[in-house]
Design a protein around this motif. Structure first.
Motif, PDB file in Angstrom:
ATOM      1  N   VAL A 113      10.367  24.807  39.210  1.00  0.00           N
ATOM      2  CA  VAL A 113      10.607  24.278  38.061  1.00  0.00           C
ATOM      3  C   VAL A 113       9.739  24.041  37.151  1.00  0.00           C
ATOM      4  CG1 VAL A 113      12.332  24.573  35.838  1.00  0.00           C
ATOM      5  CG2 VAL A 113      13.197  24.715  38.851  1.00  0.00           C
ATOM      6  N   ALA A 114       8.857  23.511  36.849  1.00  0.00           N
ATOM      7  CA  ALA A 114       8.065  22.827  36.166  1.00  0.00           C
ATOM      8  C   ALA A 114       6.960  24.452  35.724  1.00  0.00           C
ATOM      9  CB  ALA A 114       7.182  22.252  36.998  1.00  0.00           C
ATOM     10  N   HIS A 115       6.875  25.062  36.417  1.00  0.00           N
ATOM     11  CA  HIS A 115       5.772  26.158  36.739  1.00  0.00           C
ATOM     12  C   HIS A 115       6.418  27.279  35.932  1.00  0.00           C
ATOM     13  CE1 HIS A 115       2.926  23.054  38.481  1.00  0.00           C
ATOM     14  NE2 HIS A 115       3.190  23.494  39.209  1.00  0.00           N
ATOM     15  N   LEU A 116       8.129  27.675  35.867  1.00  0.00           N
ATOM     16  CA  LEU A 116       8.672  29.149  35.434  1.00  0.00           C
ATOM     17  C   LEU A 116       9.024  28.548  34.347  1.00  0.00           C
ATOM     18  CD1 LEU A 116      10.440  29.614  38.518  1.00  0.00           C
ATOM     19  CD2 LEU A 116       8.332  30.494  38.211  1.00  0.00           C
ATOM     20  N   ARG A 117       8.985  27.537  33.452  1.00  0.00           N
ATOM     21  CA  ARG A 117       9.499  27.128  32.157  1.00  0.00           C
ATOM     22  C   ARG A 117       7.666  27.527  31.079  1.00  0.00           C
ATOM     23  NH1 ARG A 117      13.135  22.192  33.265  1.00  0.00           N
ATOM     24  NH2 ARG A 117      14.482  23.499  33.618  1.00  0.00           N
ATOM     25  N   PRO A 118       8.031  28.132  30.642  1.00  0.00           N
ATOM     26  CA  PRO A 118       6.935  27.669  29.562  1.00  0.00           C
ATOM     27  C   PRO A 118       6.436  26.450  28.977  1.00  0.00           C
ATOM     28  CG  PRO A 118       8.767  29.712  28.793  1.00  0.00           C
ATOM     29  CD  PRO A 118       8.951  28.467  29.731  1.00  0.00           C
ATOM     30  N   GLY A 119       5.115  26.176  28.768  1.00  0.00           N
ATOM     31  CA  GLY A 119       4.511  24.958  29.196  1.00  0.00           C
ATOM     32  C   GLY A 119       3.158  25.243  29.061  1.00  0.00           C
ATOM     33  N   ASP A 120       2.658  24.105  28.321  1.00  0.00           N
ATOM     34  CA  ASP A 120       1.427  23.487  29.412  1.00  0.00           C
ATOM     35  C   ASP A 120       0.838  24.108  31.129  1.00  0.00           C
ATOM     36  OD1 ASP A 120       0.447  23.245  27.367  1.00  0.00           O
ATOM     37  OD2 ASP A 120       1.372  20.670  26.927  1.00  0.00           O
ATOM     38  N   ASP A 121       1.811  24.247  31.449  1.00  0.00           N
ATOM     39  CA  ASP A 121       1.964  24.322  33.102  1.00  0.00           C
ATOM     40  C   ASP A 121       2.532  25.665  33.834  1.00  0.00           C
ATOM     41  OD1 ASP A 121       0.059  24.019  35.548  1.00  0.00           O
ATOM     42  OD2 ASP A 121       1.365  22.084  36.266  1.00  0.00           O
ATOM     43  N   PHE A 122       2.650  26.102  33.143  1.00  0.00           N
ATOM     44  CA  PHE A 122       3.607  27.906  33.128  1.00  0.00           C
ATOM     45  C   PHE A 122       2.672  29.013  33.720  1.00  0.00           C
ATOM     46  CE2 PHE A 122       5.206  31.772  31.067  1.00  0.00           C
ATOM     47  CZ  PHE A 122       6.212  31.875  31.965  1.00  0.00           C
ATOM     48  N   TRP A 123       4.127  29.397  34.767  1.00  0.00           N
ATOM     49  CA  TRP A 123       3.307  30.124  35.820  1.00  0.00           C
ATOM     50  C   TRP A 123       3.310  31.465  35.169  1.00  0.00           C
ATOM     51  CZ3 TRP A 123       3.247  27.882  41.129  1.00  0.00           C
ATOM     52  CH2 TRP A 123       1.809  27.085  41.478  1.00  0.00           C
ATOM     53  N   PRO A 124       2.825  32.556  34.161  1.00  0.00           N
ATOM     54  CA  PRO A 124       4.318  34.247  34.057  1.00  0.00           C
ATOM     55  C   PRO A 124       4.391  34.910  34.985  1.00  0.00           C
ATOM     56  CG  PRO A 124       1.947  33.850  33.237  1.00  0.00           C
ATOM     57  CD  PRO A 124       2.402  32.653  34.132  1.00  0.00           C
ATOM     58  N   GLY A 142      15.907  28.132  30.302  1.00  0.00           N
ATOM     59  CA  GLY A 142      14.526  28.180  29.105  1.00  0.00           C
ATOM     60  C   GLY A 142      13.611  28.192  30.009  1.00  0.00           C
ATOM     61  N   CYS A 143      14.279  28.821  31.702  1.00  0.00           N
ATOM     62  CA  CYS A 143      12.468  29.693  31.923  1.00  0.00           C
ATOM     63  C   CYS A 143      12.253  30.593  31.909  1.00  0.00           C
ATOM     64  CB  CYS A 143      12.642  29.557  33.906  1.00  0.00           C
ATOM     65  SG  CYS A 143      12.859  28.038  34.291  1.00  0.00           S
ATOM     66  N   ARG A 144      11.054  31.314  32.355  1.00  0.00           N
ATOM     67  CA  ARG A 144      11.015  33.288  32.310  1.00  0.00           C
ATOM     68  C   ARG A 144      10.160  33.336  33.189  1.00  0.00           C
ATOM     69  NH1 ARG A 144       6.543  33.632  27.366  1.00  0.00           N
ATOM     70  NH2 ARG A 144       8.475  32.700  26.445  1.00  0.00           N
ATOM     71  N   VAL A 145      11.174  34.426  34.388  1.00  0.00           N
ATOM     72  CA  VAL A 145      10.268  34.702  35.434  1.00  0.00           C
ATOM     73  C   VAL A 145      10.494  36.421  34.996  1.00  0.00           C
ATOM     74  CG1 VAL A 145      11.120  32.628  37.066  1.00  0.00           C
ATOM     75  CG2 VAL A 145      13.129  34.676  36.789  1.00  0.00           C
ATOM     76  N   ARG A 146       9.942  36.907  35.774  1.00  0.00           N
ATOM     77  CA  ARG A 146      10.310  38.517  36.119  1.00  0.00           C
ATOM     78  C   ARG A 146      11.240  38.729  37.118  1.00  0.00           C
ATOM     79  NH1 ARG A 146       4.960  41.083  38.394  1.00  0.00           N
ATOM     80  NH2 ARG A 146       5.098  40.175  40.024  1.00  0.00           N
TER      81      ARG A 146
END
Length: 293
Positions: A113-124, A142-146
């Motif tokens: 989840v830390a990498h799916l939520r927009p922020g400094d460590d976000f992986w789009p 609050g996460c953004r995924v495909r």
């Protein structure tokens, strides 16, 4: 060439091949050892292939170091991010025969989840493909995924998808939510399928937006179903759905057909101010209590 030179040349070639093999093996061993001992950001990074292999080995063994090393690979090498996410999701599938290790699963989910939520460590642009996964208190708010494919997944504890954005299709068909499922303010930019899903507690799609079709056919909701202020641009399919508790459709907007054939509304049903752009079908639907219009 003298007869003694041929065997000598052959021997030299053999020796050269053996030496290269030994050196390569020794180098791989050193890189592996380095990967195991890597603890700080100032350490010299080993070869990518070696780190990837070691990170997977540690992760499969249930070591936190492997989990964190995979995360670091994703940070440093963007093209590896989907592979890292897939590796984490694979750990959340099955494994019940060995015991349900809830702390380990929640640790993996937390890192995911830390990498799916927009922020400094976000992986789009990450896909969440984990059919049959077992998820403990999953919180993707609050996460953004495909794309999301959690067909047949089991959600232990509350499942939170509040204000989540899914830019591709979302498929939860056959999943089981063993407590509450919260999809409040979720945005499904394409289709969303909850066909044959079992909701043991409440399910909320309040203020949800679905850009294409929404499928709930043959789902079973034991608690309250709250779709107030939701908006569905495509077909809304609620055929054969069992609503065990209250079914709240106040101010919902269905831009196309809304099918409720053979649905069973056992609790209070509220469809006040609902807007249906095309046909509303309630053939053979049953209502156990009064309907508020």
């Amino acid at each position: 060439m003298s007869s003694w030179l041929v065997p000598l040349a052959v021997a030299l070639v053999v020796v050269w091949v053996v030496v290269r093999h030994v050196r390569a093996s020794h180098s791989d061993t050193l890189l592996d050892e380095h990967a195991r001992r890597r603890v700080g950001p100032d350490a010299v990074a080993p070869a990518a292939v070696s780190v990837w292999r070691e990170a997977n080995r540690l992760f499969r063994a249930g070591e936190t170091e492997g989990l964190l090393l995979l995360a670091e690979i994703g940070r440093q090498v963007p093209r590896r991010r989907q592979a890292v996410v897939d590796t984490w999701l694979a750990a959340l599938r099955g494994g019940v025969s060995l015991g349900l290790d809830a702390p380990w699963r929640t640790a993996v989910q937390r890192e995911l989840v830390a990498h799916l939520r927009p922020g400094d460590d976000f992986w789009p642009g990450m896909d969440l493909v984990a059919p049959g996964a077992i998820l403990v208190d999953l919180d993707l708010s609050g996460c953004r995924v495909r794309r999301v494919e959690l067909v047949g997944a089991v959600f232990l504890g509350d499942a939170r998808f509040e204000a989540t954005t899914v830019t591709g299709d979302a498929d939860f068909a056959g999943a089981r939510f063993l407590r509450h499922a919260l999809f409040t303010d979720v945005l499904f930019a394409r289709s969303a399928s909850f066909g044959s899903v079992v909701f043991t507690g409440n399910v909320s799609l309040r203020s949800a937006q679905v850009a294409n079709q929404l499928v709930f056919a043959r789902a079973k909701v034991s608690g309250r179903a709250d779709l107030r202020h939701a908006e569905v641009s495509g077909l809304a399919d609620f055929r054969h759905v069992l609503f065990g508790g209250r079914a709240l459709f106040g101010d919902v907007v269905f831009h196309q057909d809304a099918w409720f054939r053979h649905a069973w509304f056992r609790g209070r049903t509220d469809v006040g101010s609902a807007l249906i752009g095309e046909a509303a079908e309630f053939g053979n639907a049953r209502f156990g209590r009064r309907v508020l219009q």
